[in-house]
Design a protein around this motif. Structure first.
Motif, PDB file in Angstrom:
ATOM      1  N   GLY A  89       0.603  -1.523  -0.560  1.00  0.00           N
ATOM      2  CA  GLY A  89       0.069   0.265   0.591  1.00  0.00           C
ATOM      3  C   GLY A  89       0.942   1.588   0.093  1.00  0.00           C
ATOM      4  O   GLY A  89       0.651   2.228   0.920  1.00  0.00           O
ATOM      5  N   GLN A  90       1.610   0.882  -1.218  1.00  0.00           N
ATOM      6  CA  GLN A  90       2.404   2.316  -1.034  1.00  0.00           C
ATOM      7  C   GLN A  90       1.739   3.641  -2.184  1.00  0.00           C
ATOM      8  O   GLN A  90       3.466   3.102  -3.125  1.00  0.00           O
ATOM      9  N   ALA A  91       1.411   4.007  -2.946  1.00  0.00           N
ATOM     10  CA  ALA A  91       0.887   4.133  -4.063  1.00  0.00           C
ATOM     11  C   ALA A  91       1.232   5.648  -4.199  1.00  0.00           C
ATOM     12  O   ALA A  91       1.192   5.975  -5.595  1.00  0.00           O
ATOM     13  N   THR A  92       2.188   6.352  -3.243  1.00  0.00           N
ATOM     14  CA  THR A  92       2.412   8.024  -3.573  1.00  0.00           C
ATOM     15  C   THR A  92       4.292   7.784  -4.398  1.00  0.00           C
ATOM     16  O   THR A  92       4.966   8.800  -4.691  1.00  0.00           O
ATOM     17  N   PHE A  93       4.266   6.435  -4.394  1.00  0.00           N
ATOM     18  CA  PHE A  93       6.378   6.493  -4.581  1.00  0.00           C
ATOM     19  C   PHE A  93       6.424   5.106  -5.303  1.00  0.00           C
ATOM     20  O   PHE A  93       5.693   3.899  -5.001  1.00  0.00           O
ATOM     21  N   PRO A  94       6.424   4.486  -6.306  1.00  0.00           N
ATOM     22  CA  PRO A  94       7.051   3.541  -7.163  1.00  0.00           C
ATOM     23  C   PRO A  94       7.316   2.466  -6.402  1.00  0.00           C
ATOM     24  O   PRO A  94       8.914   2.768  -7.003  1.00  0.00           O
ATOM     25  N   LEU A  95       6.674   1.620  -5.299  1.00  0.00           N
ATOM     26  CA  LEU A  95       8.126   0.958  -5.032  1.00  0.00           C
ATOM     27  C   LEU A  95       8.467  -0.058  -5.433  1.00  0.00           C
ATOM     28  O   LEU A  95       8.988  -0.805  -5.425  1.00  0.00           O
ATOM     29  N   PRO A  96       7.564  -0.258  -6.472  1.00  0.00           N
ATOM     30  CA  PRO A  96       7.254  -2.169  -6.608  1.00  0.00           C
ATOM     31  C   PRO A  96       8.604  -2.395  -7.840  1.00  0.00           C
ATOM     32  O   PRO A  96       9.536  -3.318  -8.268  1.00  0.00           O
ATOM     33  N   THR A  97       8.635  -0.960  -8.779  1.00  0.00           N
ATOM     34  CA  THR A  97       9.230  -0.708  -9.048  1.00  0.00           C
ATOM     35  C   THR A  97      10.947  -0.365  -9.202  1.00  0.00           C
ATOM     36  O   THR A  97      11.744  -0.844  -9.702  1.00  0.00           O
ATOM     37  N   LEU A  98      10.885   0.444  -7.680  1.00  0.00           N
ATOM     38  CA  LEU A  98      12.295   0.386  -7.514  1.00  0.00           C
ATOM     39  C   LEU A  98      12.760  -0.774  -6.897  1.00  0.00           C
ATOM     40  O   LEU A  98      13.993  -1.450  -6.739  1.00  0.00           O
ATOM     41  N   ILE A  99      12.115  -1.926  -6.319  1.00  0.00           N
ATOM     42  CA  ILE A  99      12.489  -3.154  -6.023  1.00  0.00           C
ATOM     43  C   ILE A  99      12.494  -4.087  -7.029  1.00  0.00           C
ATOM     44  O   ILE A  99      13.788  -4.979  -6.906  1.00  0.00           O
ATOM     45  N   VAL A 100      11.898  -4.324  -7.799  1.00  0.00           N
ATOM     46  CA  VAL A 100      12.169  -4.925  -8.585  1.00  0.00           C
ATOM     47  C   VAL A 100      13.848  -4.132  -9.165  1.00  0.00           C
ATOM     48  O   VAL A 100      14.364  -5.228  -9.916  1.00  0.00           O
ATOM     49  N   ASN A 101      13.749  -3.406  -9.878  1.00  0.00           N
ATOM     50  CA  ASN A 101      14.806  -2.869 -10.609  1.00  0.00           C
ATOM     51  C   ASN A 101      15.960  -3.046  -9.650  1.00  0.00           C
ATOM     52  O   ASN A 101      17.307  -3.513 -10.041  1.00  0.00           O
ATOM     53  N   LEU A 102      16.327  -3.035  -8.271  1.00  0.00           N
ATOM     54  CA  LEU A 102      17.237  -3.328  -7.604  1.00  0.00           C
ATOM     55  C   LEU A 102      17.555  -4.983  -7.891  1.00  0.00           C
ATOM     56  O   LEU A 102      18.996  -5.249  -7.492  1.00  0.00           O
ATOM     57  N   SER A 103      16.584  -5.142  -6.881  1.00  0.00           N
ATOM     58  CA  SER A 103      16.874  -6.840  -7.025  1.00  0.00           C
ATOM     59  C   SER A 103      17.324  -7.571  -8.721  1.00  0.00           C
ATOM     60  O   SER A 103      18.034  -8.171  -8.719  1.00  0.00           O
ATOM     61  N   GLY A 104      16.610  -6.805  -9.264  1.00  0.00           N
ATOM     62  CA  GLY A 104      17.203  -7.194 -11.517  1.00  0.00           C
ATOM     63  C   GLY A 104      18.697  -7.076 -11.037  1.00  0.00           C
ATOM     64  O   GLY A 104      19.624  -7.563 -12.040  1.00  0.00           O
TER      65      GLY A 104
END
Length: 123
Positions: free
Chosen positions: A32-47
């Motif tokens: 539930g963090q809609a104001t920041f694109p955390l899912p993309t950040l997590i994917v990019n960092l783990s990738g």
């Protein structure tokens, strides 16, 4: 040499990478963090971490190409990062846009280094 087997392996690696991206994005978004694109950040960092790990030779040359180009290529994407950053800026959240750029860029560079270090430390 490109063979049907190579293309099939690449297609499977892409399917797994894309599916993993979908799952990670959904799991992080549920927090539930809609104001920041955390899912993309997590994917990019783990990738980035996985790219560093795979690059160091954890797998043979053929497998490394499948993992880097197939899995990582379909798991991470710069286009979503760019879109979300511009969207944040246009929505009047320039600080969030700048934070996204900084965390994604420097976090990904650090994640690659960490992945490479781990890959070199493994037997």
């Amino acid at each position: 040499m490109i063979t049907i087997g190579n293309l099939a392996g690449f297609a499977v690696a892409c399917a797994v990478g894309g599916s993993a991206r979908f799952l990670v994005t959904r799991l992080v978004a549920q927090r539930g963090q809609a104001t920041f694109p955390l899912p993309t950040l997590i994917v990019n960092l783990s990738g980035a971490f996985l790219a560093g790990l795979f690059y160091t030779g954890v797998a043979g040359d053929a497998a490394r190409l499948l993992l880097l180009i197939g899995f990582c290529g379909c798991y991470t994407t710069v286009s979503t990062f760019a879109l979300e950053t511009v969207r944040l800026a246009r929505l009047g959240a320039p600080q969030s846009a700048a934070l996204n750029v900084g965390l994604s860029l420097f976090g990904s560079l650090l994640a690659v280094v960490l992945g490479m270090n781990l890959g070199q430390a493994l037997p």
